[in-house]
Scaffold this active site. Structure first.
Site, PDB file in Angstrom:
ATOM      1  CG  HIS A 205      -1.715  -1.342   1.286  1.00  0.00           C
ATOM      2  ND1 HIS A 205      -2.802  -1.826   0.489  1.00  0.00           N
ATOM      3  CD2 HIS A 205      -1.450  -2.329   2.071  1.00  0.00           C
ATOM      4  CE1 HIS A 205      -3.160  -2.914   0.602  1.00  0.00           C
ATOM      5  NE2 HIS A 205      -2.580  -3.578   1.649  1.00  0.00           N
TER       6      HIS A 205
ATOM      7  CD  GLU B 215      -2.173  -3.651   5.263  1.00  0.00           C
ATOM      8  OE1 GLU B 215      -3.177  -3.415   4.903  1.00  0.00           O
ATOM      9  OE2 GLU B 215      -1.067  -4.467   4.486  1.00  0.00           O
TER      10      GLU B 215
ATOM     11  CG  HIS C  39       0.542  -6.917   2.339  1.00  0.00           C
ATOM     12  ND1 HIS C  39      -0.252  -6.052   1.854  1.00  0.00           N
ATOM     13  CD2 HIS C  39       1.558  -6.922   1.541  1.00  0.00           C
ATOM     14  CE1 HIS C  39      -0.083  -5.756   0.730  1.00  0.00           C
ATOM     15  NE2 HIS C  39       1.096  -6.305   0.570  1.00  0.00           N
TER      16      HIS C  39
ATOM     17  CD  GLU D 257      -1.958 -10.041   4.832  1.00  0.00           C
ATOM     18  OE1 GLU D 257      -1.630  -9.112   5.714  1.00  0.00           O
ATOM     19  OE2 GLU D 257      -2.435 -10.080   3.785  1.00  0.00           O
TER      20      GLU D 257
END
Ligand SMILES: [Zn+2]
Length: 217
Positions: free
Chosen positions: A9, A23, A76, A140
């Site tokens: 992102h 995030e 992430h 993650e």
């Protein structure tokens, strides 16, 4: 060897949001620490972004492909509507054997060091896993929507970075150069309870605890 680390992102895309945290910021912060750890190990590393900018998925892949990276690591944080969901999971591209091996190494090291819930290694047809030419994983770290995970991903970023680099370097048969062998040793001897960042300040409580252990108090 060249590793591309991709902080997920950025810019107008905040990624998941939890308890007021974005995030994109956590991904960047952990990735910057990961860059330091890799540099300390003399591994060439490129970040797809080193600041808060909007970056497309194809641009991220282009950076890895054009630089002929040996590995691609996308960072992430997870999220879920139910705040009880927590833990770490690592993705690779379906049927990529080298990707799955890399994912396993990183997943195991994070879970062992951070004591997060082990949600296992998974495969997914994520864009950045599909369109990169080298073994690629997407980590993650934990759930931004879970208080305990968020506490870890905010406060243990060095340990996440060390764990990820350890997982990768172990996987390719390189031993991590540890700048903090003395800390590691004290940890193994039970004098300190955690892997401390050698560059960070120590709290008096930590010193007192360690001293008490040494003098048997
Ligand atoms: Zn994400």
């Amino acid at each position: 060897m060249m590793i591309v680390v991709d902080p997920g992102h950025g810019g107008s895309d905040s990624g998941a949001v939890g308890y007021g945290y974005f995030e994109k910021d956590i991904n960047l912060s952990v990735s910057l620490k990961l860059r330091d750890v890799f540099k300390a190990n003399n591994v060439d590393i490129i970040l797809t972004r080193d600041k808060d900018v909007t970056l497309g998925l194809s641009e991220r892949c282009d950076i890895a492909n054009k630089n002929k990276a040996d590995y691609f690591i996308s960072i992430h944080c997870n999220s879920f509507k139910d705040s009880s969901a927590k833990g770490t999971e690592t993705y690779s591209y379906p049927r990529s054997i080298s990707g799955a091996k890399l994912a396993k190494g990183v997943q195991q090291t994070i879970v062992a060091n951070l004591k997060t819930i082990d949600r296992g290694i998974k495969t997914a047809n994520f864009y950045v896993l599909h369109h990169t030419n080298m073994p690629a994983i997407l980590v993650e770290l934990g759930f931004i929507t879970n208080k305990e995970d968020l506490d870890l991903i905010l406060n243990k970023q060095n340990l996440f970075a060390i764990s990820i680099s350890n997982g990768i370097l172990n996987n390719i048969g390189l031993k991590q150069i540890n700048k903090s062998d003395s800390i590691e040793k004290l940890h193994q001897m039970g004098f300190i309870s955690d892997y401390y960042d050698p560059e960070s300040y120590v709290k008096w409580k930590d010193i007192a605890d360690a001293l008490l252990k040494i003098i048997g108090g």
